[in-house]
Design a protein around this motif. Structure first.
Motif, mmCIF file in Angstrom:
data_model
loop_
_atom_site.group_PDB
_atom_site.id
_atom_site.type_symbol
_atom_site.label_atom_id
_atom_site.label_comp_id
_atom_site.label_asym_id
_atom_site.label_seq_id
_atom_site.Cartn_x
_atom_site.Cartn_y
_atom_site.Cartn_z
ATOM 1 N N GLU A 118 23.814 41.443 29.594
ATOM 2 C CA GLU A 118 23.725 40.751 30.875
ATOM 3 C C GLU A 118 24.659 39.549 30.988
ATOM 4 O O GLU A 118 24.593 38.817 31.970
ATOM 5 N N THR A 119 25.530 39.330 30.010
ATOM 6 C CA THR A 119 26.525 38.261 30.147
ATOM 7 C C THR A 119 27.710 38.788 30.946
ATOM 8 O O THR A 119 28.059 39.968 30.882
ATOM 9 N N TYR A 120 28.335 37.909 31.697
ATOM 10 C CA TYR A 120 29.449 38.287 32.567
ATOM 11 C C TYR A 120 30.674 38.627 31.730
ATOM 12 O O TYR A 120 31.064 37.877 30.835
ATOM 13 N N THR A 121 31.305 39.741 32.029
ATOM 14 C CA THR A 121 32.505 40.153 31.307
ATOM 15 C C THR A 121 33.762 39.477 31.834
ATOM 16 O O THR A 121 34.845 39.665 31.285
ATOM 17 N N HIS A 122 33.650 38.692 32.917
ATOM 18 C CA HIS A 122 34.765 38.048 33.609
ATOM 19 C C HIS A 122 35.614 39.060 34.375
ATOM 20 O O HIS A 122 36.753 38.764 34.744
ATOM 21 N N ILE A 123 35.042 40.232 34.634
ATOM 22 C CA ILE A 123 35.771 41.255 35.382
ATOM 23 C C ILE A 123 34.931 41.736 36.564
ATOM 24 O O ILE A 123 33.755 42.076 36.411
ATOM 25 N N ASP A 124 35.554 41.754 37.734
ATOM 26 C CA ASP A 124 34.984 42.349 38.934
ATOM 27 C C ASP A 124 35.881 43.512 39.348
ATOM 28 O O ASP A 124 37.111 43.387 39.336
ATOM 29 N N VAL A 125 35.288 44.613 39.718
ATOM 30 C CA VAL A 125 36.045 45.756 40.212
ATOM 31 C C VAL A 125 35.862 45.842 41.723
ATOM 32 O O VAL A 125 34.741 45.756 42.234
ATOM 33 N N VAL A 126 36.986 45.982 42.431
ATOM 34 C CA VAL A 126 36.961 46.009 43.892
ATOM 35 C C VAL A 126 37.492 47.355 44.382
ATOM 36 O O VAL A 126 38.700 47.587 44.394
ATOM 37 N N PRO A 127 36.598 48.257 44.773
ATOM 38 C CA PRO A 127 37.054 49.552 45.304
ATOM 39 C C PRO A 127 37.538 49.403 46.752
ATOM 40 O O PRO A 127 37.048 48.539 47.493
ATOM 41 N N GLY A 128 38.485 50.244 47.128
ATOM 42 C CA GLY A 128 38.972 50.212 48.494
ATOM 43 C C GLY A 128 39.830 51.414 48.796
ATOM 44 O O GLY A 128 40.114 52.241 47.921
ATOM 45 N N ARG A 129 40.257 51.519 50.054
ATOM 46 C CA ARG A 129 41.132 52.620 50.464
ATOM 47 C C ARG A 129 42.288 52.055 51.277
ATOM 48 O O ARG A 129 42.077 51.249 52.197
ATOM 49 N N TYR A 130 43.495 52.432 50.898
ATOM 50 C CA TYR A 130 44.676 51.985 51.635
ATOM 51 C C TYR A 130 44.590 52.452 53.089
ATOM 52 O O TYR A 130 44.096 53.549 53.382
ATOM 53 N N THR A 131 45.089 51.619 53.973
ATOM 54 C CA THR A 131 45.017 51.945 55.403
ATOM 55 C C THR A 131 46.022 52.998 55.812
ATOM 56 O O THR A 131 45.824 53.712 56.794
#
Length: 300
Positions: A118-131
């Motif tokens: 439960e400690t933060y890995t310092h990484i966030d993943v941001v999914p998205g789709r190109y316009t």
């Protein structure tokens, strides 16, 4: 402010730097590679890119992150027909190795290992789709937001902060935010710093900080900021408005503290600004100060 103040702030910055060969950066690279491998294996057509404080030049030891964006081609639906599907499918894939904490647009990764659970890995993943086929602007899913998607541009965000001419001041202000437990999203806070300091690029660090604290403390209404990638479609003012009373109050208190006790009472008192061990003392003093504040590292 004096030359001593300027040297002190330079030492604070140095104490907050992370060398490429530091343990923190080695751990971050290890996590990055592991996450990237999971994403590439599960989503071979996705584009993986890096953002966060490291890319923007605002990384500090007390609060750093790496955003891994996972962007899909505009005309591909294999990984998910909708943005919500993309978000959920990426989160499901990552949950095979990490504990996932859903944010508005990002998926925060927490360790699932027994010793660091439960400690933060310092990484966030941001999914998205190109316009479109230019692979520039992107749509992000808004988890729990008023609208389901947000148009943005990673390069625009990075460039706006990185090339602002005030990144050293932004790092000091970020540390100030962390030490005081101020609950305001870091990107909105960085935009505020860039806006307030836009005419102070050639000023000393001490004068830049003084100008920021004075401007915020004297502004009864939130100072206007805009998302440089989507000024009309992403209203950031509600974020700033909700945090403004606290920002204004703490900025005023900070000015009083500086006047009465000096900058070292804001960032840590080493009692030895000319000693060779200043940086080590500052690191320890800042860490102690942080432990005694109601910090919110998840808002970094």
């Amino acid at each position: 402010m004096s030359k001593t103040d300027e040297k002190y702030l330079t030492d604070v910055l140095y104490s907050q730097s992370l060398d490429d060969d530091s343990q923190e950066m080695e751990d971050l690279r290890h996590q990055r590679d592991a996450v990237e491998a999971i994403l590439k294996q599960g989503f071979p057509t996705a584009t993986i890119r890096y953002g966060g404080s490291k890319a923007k030049g605002t990384l500090i030891k007390e609060a750093y992150d790496l955003d891994l964006v996972c962007y899909f081609p505009h005309n591909e639906t294999a990984a998910g027909a909708t943005l919500k599907d993309l978000y959920q499918n990426v989160s499901k894939r990552l949950s095979e190795k990490y504990l996932t904490d859903p944010k508005t647009s990002a998926i925060r990764l927490l360790s699932a290992e027994a010793k660091t659970k439960e400690t933060y890995t310092h990484i966030d993943v941001v999914p998205g789709r190109y316009t479109d086929s230019t692979n520039s602007d992107c749509y992000l899913y808004q988890n729990g937001g008023d609208k389901e998607r947000l148009k943005t541009n990673l390069d625009t965000h990075i460039t706006h902060i990185r090339d602002s001419g005030v990144t050293d001041a932004l790092k000091l202000l970020k540390l100030w935010r962390v030490l005081n437990g101020l609950d305001v999203k870091q990107f909105a806070f960085e935009l505020l710093g860039v806006e307030v300091l836009k005419d102070k690029k050639n000023a000393t660090l001490a004068d830049q900080l003084d100008h920021f604290f004075d401007t915020v403390s004297q502004s009864d209404n939130p100072i206007k900021i805009e998302d440089p990638a989507n000024p009309t479609g992403n209203d950031l003012m509600p974020i700033l408005a909700s945090a403004w009373p606290s920002l204004q109050k703490v900025a005023n208190q900070t000015l009083e503290t500086i006047q009465n006790s000096g900058l070292d009472s804001v960032y840590g008192d080493t009692g030895a600004t000319e000693d060779s061990s200043t940086v080590e003392q500052l690191s320890a003093a800042i860490h102690i100060a942080k432990q005694h504040q109601p910090t919110k590292p998840w808002s970094a």
